[in-house]
Motif scaffolding. Structure first.
Motif, PDB file in Angstrom:
ATOM      1  N   ALA A 100      25.737  45.397  43.344  1.00  0.00           N
ATOM      2  CA  ALA A 100      25.161  45.093  44.652  1.00  0.00           C
ATOM      3  C   ALA A 100      24.063  44.044  44.533  1.00  0.00           C
ATOM      4  O   ALA A 100      23.930  43.150  45.381  1.00  0.00           O
ATOM      5  N   LEU A 101      23.268  44.114  43.456  1.00  0.00           N
ATOM      6  CA  LEU A 101      22.217  43.114  43.258  1.00  0.00           C
ATOM      7  C   LEU A 101      22.827  41.736  42.993  1.00  0.00           C
ATOM      8  O   LEU A 101      22.304  40.710  43.460  1.00  0.00           O
ATOM      9  N   GLN A 102      23.907  41.698  42.229  1.00  0.00           N
ATOM     10  CA  GLN A 102      24.570  40.416  41.975  1.00  0.00           C
ATOM     11  C   GLN A 102      25.156  39.834  43.259  1.00  0.00           C
ATOM     12  O   GLN A 102      25.102  38.617  43.485  1.00  0.00           O
ATOM     13  N   ASN A 103      25.687  40.671  44.115  1.00  0.00           N
ATOM     14  CA  ASN A 103      26.211  40.193  45.395  1.00  0.00           C
ATOM     15  C   ASN A 103      25.095  39.599  46.255  1.00  0.00           C
ATOM     16  O   ASN A 103      25.290  38.587  46.936  1.00  0.00           O
ATOM     17  N   ILE A 104      23.898  40.230  46.207  1.00  0.00           N
ATOM     18  CA  ILE A 104      22.767  39.695  46.964  1.00  0.00           C
ATOM     19  C   ILE A 104      22.366  38.326  46.420  1.00  0.00           C
ATOM     20  O   ILE A 104      22.094  37.380  47.172  1.00  0.00           O
ATOM     21  N   GLN A 105      22.336  38.215  45.089  1.00  0.00           N
ATOM     22  CA  GLN A 105      21.966  36.936  44.475  1.00  0.00           C
ATOM     23  C   GLN A 105      22.979  35.842  44.829  1.00  0.00           C
ATOM     24  O   GLN A 105      22.600  34.704  45.151  1.00  0.00           O
ATOM     25  N   MET A 106      24.250  36.167  44.806  1.00  0.00           N
ATOM     26  CA  MET A 106      25.271  35.181  45.167  1.00  0.00           C
ATOM     27  C   MET A 106      25.164  34.802  46.634  1.00  0.00           C
ATOM     28  O   MET A 106      25.317  33.617  46.997  1.00  0.00           O
ATOM     29  N   MET A 137      22.416  34.772  48.417  1.00  0.00           N
ATOM     30  CA  MET A 137      21.234  33.923  48.559  1.00  0.00           C
ATOM     31  C   MET A 137      21.538  32.498  48.102  1.00  0.00           C
ATOM     32  O   MET A 137      21.116  31.521  48.735  1.00  0.00           O
ATOM     33  N   GLN A 138      22.269  32.354  46.977  1.00  0.00           N
ATOM     34  CA  GLN A 138      22.630  31.014  46.507  1.00  0.00           C
ATOM     35  C   GLN A 138      23.547  30.312  47.505  1.00  0.00           C
ATOM     36  O   GLN A 138      23.394  29.108  47.777  1.00  0.00           O
ATOM     37  N   MET A 139      24.480  31.050  48.067  1.00  0.00           N
ATOM     38  CA  MET A 139      25.387  30.480  49.054  1.00  0.00           C
ATOM     39  C   MET A 139      24.623  30.029  50.301  1.00  0.00           C
ATOM     40  O   MET A 139      24.898  28.963  50.866  1.00  0.00           O
ATOM     41  N   ALA A 140      23.643  30.840  50.711  1.00  0.00           N
ATOM     42  CA  ALA A 140      22.859  30.476  51.893  1.00  0.00           C
ATOM     43  C   ALA A 140      22.039  29.218  51.643  1.00  0.00           C
ATOM     44  O   ALA A 140      21.866  28.376  52.524  1.00  0.00           O
ATOM     45  N   GLN A 141      21.524  29.057  50.429  1.00  0.00           N
ATOM     46  CA  GLN A 141      20.755  27.857  50.111  1.00  0.00           C
ATOM     47  C   GLN A 141      21.644  26.619  50.089  1.00  0.00           C
ATOM     48  O   GLN A 141      21.232  25.535  50.504  1.00  0.00           O
ATOM     49  N   GLN A 142      22.859  26.793  49.576  1.00  0.00           N
ATOM     50  CA  GLN A 142      23.754  25.641  49.479  1.00  0.00           C
ATOM     51  C   GLN A 142      24.286  25.211  50.849  1.00  0.00           C
ATOM     52  O   GLN A 142      24.410  24.026  51.137  1.00  0.00           O
ATOM     53  N   THR A 143      24.597  26.154  51.696  1.00  0.00           N
ATOM     54  CA  THR A 143      25.181  25.829  52.997  1.00  0.00           C
ATOM     55  C   THR A 143      24.147  25.639  54.087  1.00  0.00           C
ATOM     56  O   THR A 143      24.451  25.097  55.153  1.00  0.00           O
ATOM     57  N   GLY A 144      22.909  26.113  53.806  1.00  0.00           N
ATOM     58  CA  GLY A 144      21.871  26.010  54.825  1.00  0.00           C
ATOM     59  C   GLY A 144      22.004  27.024  55.924  1.00  0.00           C
ATOM     60  O   GLY A 144      21.313  26.939  56.947  1.00  0.00           O
ATOM     61  N   MET A 145      22.893  27.992  55.772  1.00  0.00           N
ATOM     62  CA  MET A 145      23.080  29.036  56.765  1.00  0.00           C
ATOM     63  C   MET A 145      22.261  30.269  56.365  1.00  0.00           C
ATOM     64  O   MET A 145      21.905  30.452  55.204  1.00  0.00           O
ATOM     65  N   GLY A 146      21.964  31.102  57.310  1.00  0.00           N
ATOM     66  CA  GLY A 146      21.174  32.293  57.046  1.00  0.00           C
ATOM     67  C   GLY A 146      21.969  33.355  56.310  1.00  0.00           C
ATOM     68  O   GLY A 146      23.201  33.288  56.207  1.00  0.00           O
ATOM     69  N   MET A 147      21.228  34.349  55.816  1.00  0.00           N
ATOM     70  CA  MET A 147      21.854  35.464  55.113  1.00  0.00           C
ATOM     71  C   MET A 147      22.592  36.340  56.115  1.00  0.00           C
ATOM     72  O   MET A 147      22.161  36.520  57.249  1.00  0.00           O
TER      73      MET A 147
END
Length: 716
Positions: free
Chosen positions: A123-129, A131-141
């Motif tokens: 679950a922690l790894q899913n949260i980290q992924m 967050m990285q996806m949100a930073q790359q796409t500029g979309m919210g969590m």
């Protein structure tokens, strides 16, 4: 844990006599019939229960006297042989069972602190992924991820807060044990000695408030509170014209006031206190079926024999003029409950009646579980000293008294077990009889001389009876050149049979009864092998382990109740003063924190550790721990220090990320030899240093032949 109702006690329609101008009650009380009936009800209950347990209390006092040396027909006979083996056994048990104050740890109860997180790393790894996806796409969590993050943050914050509260509570409890007067360790050793002597001992938990006096202060040094109560009592007597100018109390009051005014600072403590009442002072409801837990008991009472002056100081009631309370003798030990016999008419040395203010009165403090209240009565007094109310210290189990028992048995006729002294009494008597019989036999076998009647006159008899060493004796009855062997002859006595006075069976029974070997009390029997001694020592260890378990159970209950009292009574200001500015006291309700945290005593932490065994075990275990991946070095250091019973605290010595001292020394040596740090030495690092013949370099440089191994481990 539930809290009692906060209603005030009902006022009686007809109360006691009105207090005089000093505020102290001095007249005989006239309570209304229902109040008087309630007082007599409690006085009768306690008196009947005391009579019910009279046989057990008598046995306890006899065991105390027997341990003290009264081992010949209930008295101490200096002319008979007495070797007090039981006292040696008791001292060894006390030393083995309570060598130091227990180590109390606060543990968080196992709970599920997260509503969404399942506790896995996936679950922690899913949260980290996410967050990285949100930073790359500029979309919210995603909302579900935000809820999961918030759930984890709240749970971790709650755990962190409870851990800090746990550490604070450990500091406060340790401080409380170390600040007890008399010292907690001294009183606990005396408690263990009392249990071995009488079969039962008690610890009573209380909370000491500023300027508040209680009957337990008779046994405890209370400093400022006691001085103020004495001054108030004398001032009340002066205000009510009960003291003449020539009385000693008037001068005592003047000196106390002068001393009090000259003091710049007054030392006073407020906090948890522990009292250790004698075994015969706690009177239990006869309906009790199990003394260890007070199962079946509806009430218990504690008995005090207090002088009239101390009752005036504690309860503001003058029993020398108010009522006809029963008097007790105070000549032996003033204020020690359960040791006095009632006296009908006592007189002083000059034949006059003793002063009533010096009489002892029997005071009973009663805890009634059925009503959840406590009250105080005096034997023979028509009213309450303290009317029924909520206990000053409320704990979940209600009873503030904690029994300690070692030799627990199942007996429907008596809940009190037999003590070690009582179990060993027949063995001690038999040992004394054996040694006394041998002593008398040796006296009877002293050299004796026979002579015919009338052969020697009194002068000759006296010369033979008392003569110096190497004396030349002249006898009137011995003719010249006479044969002295025909005149007097030695009497031949039968030889002493040592088997008649052999004490080996006593030591064998000693091992079977209480697990005490003869070698441990200083008697190495002939013919006993080392294997036999080892087996006997194992039996003794098993017996002590059972007692240690009983002691740990009692200390666990005591510590948990103490934690509840801390949460209810201790203010945050007092906590900060004791534990320091970094202490954390719960912002939750005391009930919530009491449900979350548990005070526990580490098993066997109060006993004398077997250091040799513990060190041997850690020596075998340490090499395996050093090879296991993931073992924390600081945890291993703490375990090693604890096994050595050292007082060192490694917290300040350990810094995260810092290499070991050996590694630091090696790095410093390399840097000094090469003129730079390992980073400045290039790829080969320390291998650039010249090596003695036979030593190779790292795989990245020239190598010398080494032991065979996989190709990947060699250079090239």
């Amino acid at each position: 844990m539930t809290y009692p109702p906060t209603t005030e006690p009902l006022e009686a329609e007809a109360t006691s006599a009105e207090p005089v101008k000093s505020g102290m009650t001095r007249e005989t009380p006239t309570p209304d019939p229902s109040r008087a009936a309630l007082v007599k009800h409690w006085q009768g209950k306690v008196a009947n229960a005391k009579k019910h347990w009279e046989k057990d209390f008598k046995r306890m006092k006899e065991d105390q006297a027997f341990l003290g040396g009264a081992q010949w027909d209930g008295r101490e006979d200096p002319d008979k042989y007495t070797a007090n083996i039981i006292q040696r056994h008791i001292n060894q048990r006390v030393a083995a069972l309570y060598a130091k104050n227990p180590k109390v740890v606060v543990r968080k109860r196992r709970t599920m602190d997260f509503t969404q997180w399942d506790g896995t790393t996936d679950a922690l790894q899913n949260i980290q992924m996410a967050m990285q996806m949100a930073q790359q796409t500029g979309m919210g969590m995603p909302p579900e991820m935000m809820g999961l993050i918030q759930d984890i943050a709240q749970g971790v914050q709650r755990r962190s807060m409870l851990e800090k509260v746990s550490k604070t509570l450990e500091i406060i409890y340790d401080y409380t044990l170390n600040q007890q007067i008399p010292p907690f360790k001294v009183q606990m050793k005396q408690l263990v000695r009392r249990v071995c002597t009488t079969g039962v001992g008690y610890v009573k938990l209380g909370f000491n408030r500023l300027l508040e006096r209680s009957p337990d202060d008779v046994e405890r040094i209370n400093g400022l509170t006691e001085q103020i109560s004495v001054m108030e009592r004398i001032l009340a007597d002066v205000a009510d014209d009960k003291l003449d100018e020539g009385r000693a109390e008037v001068e005592q009051l003047r000196l106390l006031l002068a001393d009090y005014q000259q003091r710049e600072q007054q030392v006073s403590r407020e906090g948890l206190c522990f009292d250790f009442p004698p075994a015969t002072s706690v009177i239990v409801d006869p309906a009790c079926r199990h003394l260890r837990t007070f199962t079946g008991a509806r009430w218990i009472a504690e008995e005090y024999i207090l002088p009239v002056d101390e009752i005036k100081e504690i309860y503001a009631i003058d029993l020398s003029t108010a009522g006809s309370a029963t008097s007790y003798d105070l000549d032996s030990k003033s204020g020690i409950p359960g040791l006095k016999e009632r006296i009908a008419a006592a007189v002083t040395d000059d034949g006059a009646a003793p002063a009533k203010s010096k009489d002892g009165k029997c005071v009973w403090v009663i805890w009634d579980k059925t009503t959840g209240q406590t009250c105080t009565v005096c034997e023979g007094y028509a009213d309450f000293l303290v009317e029924p109310k909520q206990p000053d210290v409320f704990i979940e189990r209600f009873w503030p008294v904690f029994p300690l028992i070692f030799n627990e048995t199942e007996n429907e006729d008596s809940i009190y077990p037999r003590s070690d002294v009582h179990l060993l009494k027949p063995l001690q008597k038999e040992y004394n009889r054996c040694r006394e019989g041998l002593r008398q036999h040796r006296i009877a076998n002293r050299p004796k001389t026979a002579v015919a009647a009338g052969q020697l006159d009194e002068e000759d008899i006296e010369k033979l009876r008392n003569h110096p060493a190497n004396a030349v004796i002249t006898l009137n009855a011995l003719p010249p050149n006479g044969d002295v062997s025909k005149l007097i002859q030695p009497i031949r006595m039968p030889a002493i049979d040592s088997a008649l006075y052999d004490t080996s069976p006593v030591y064998e029974d000693l091992l079977r009864v209480v697990g005490q070997s003869d070698a441990s009390i200083g008697s190495a029997q002939s013919g006993v092998t080392a294997t036999g001694d080892s087996i006997a020592e194992q039996n003794r260890t098993v017996a002590i382990a059972s007692n240690v378990d009983d002691l740990d159970d009692m200390l666990n209950e005591l510590s948990r109740a103490a934690g509840q009292v801390f949460f209810l009574e201790m203010s945050q200001e007092t906590v900060m003063k004791i534990a320091g500015p970094g202490a954390v006291w719960p912002s939750l309700s005391p009930q919530d924190v009491a449900d979350e945290l548990l005070l526990e005593v580490e098993a066997g932490s109060s006993g004398r550790p077997n250091r040799a065994t513990e060190i041997a075990n850690i020596e075998r275990l340490a090499p395996l721990l050093l090879q296991m991946p993931g073992v924390k070095p600081d945890w291993l250091v703490k375990q090693l220090i604890m096994r050595l019973d050292d007082r060192l605290d490694p917290t300040d010595a350990i810094a995260a990320g810092l290499p070991s001292i050996i590694t630091q020394n090696a790095m410093a040596k390399v840097a000094q030899a090469t003129g730079g740090t390992p980073e400045e030495q290039g790829g080969n690092g320390a291998d650039n240093e010249e090596k003695p013949p036979g030593e190779g370099k790292s795989p990245s440089g020239p190598t010398t032949p080494q032991s065979p191994g996989p190709t990947g481990m060699m250079g090239g």
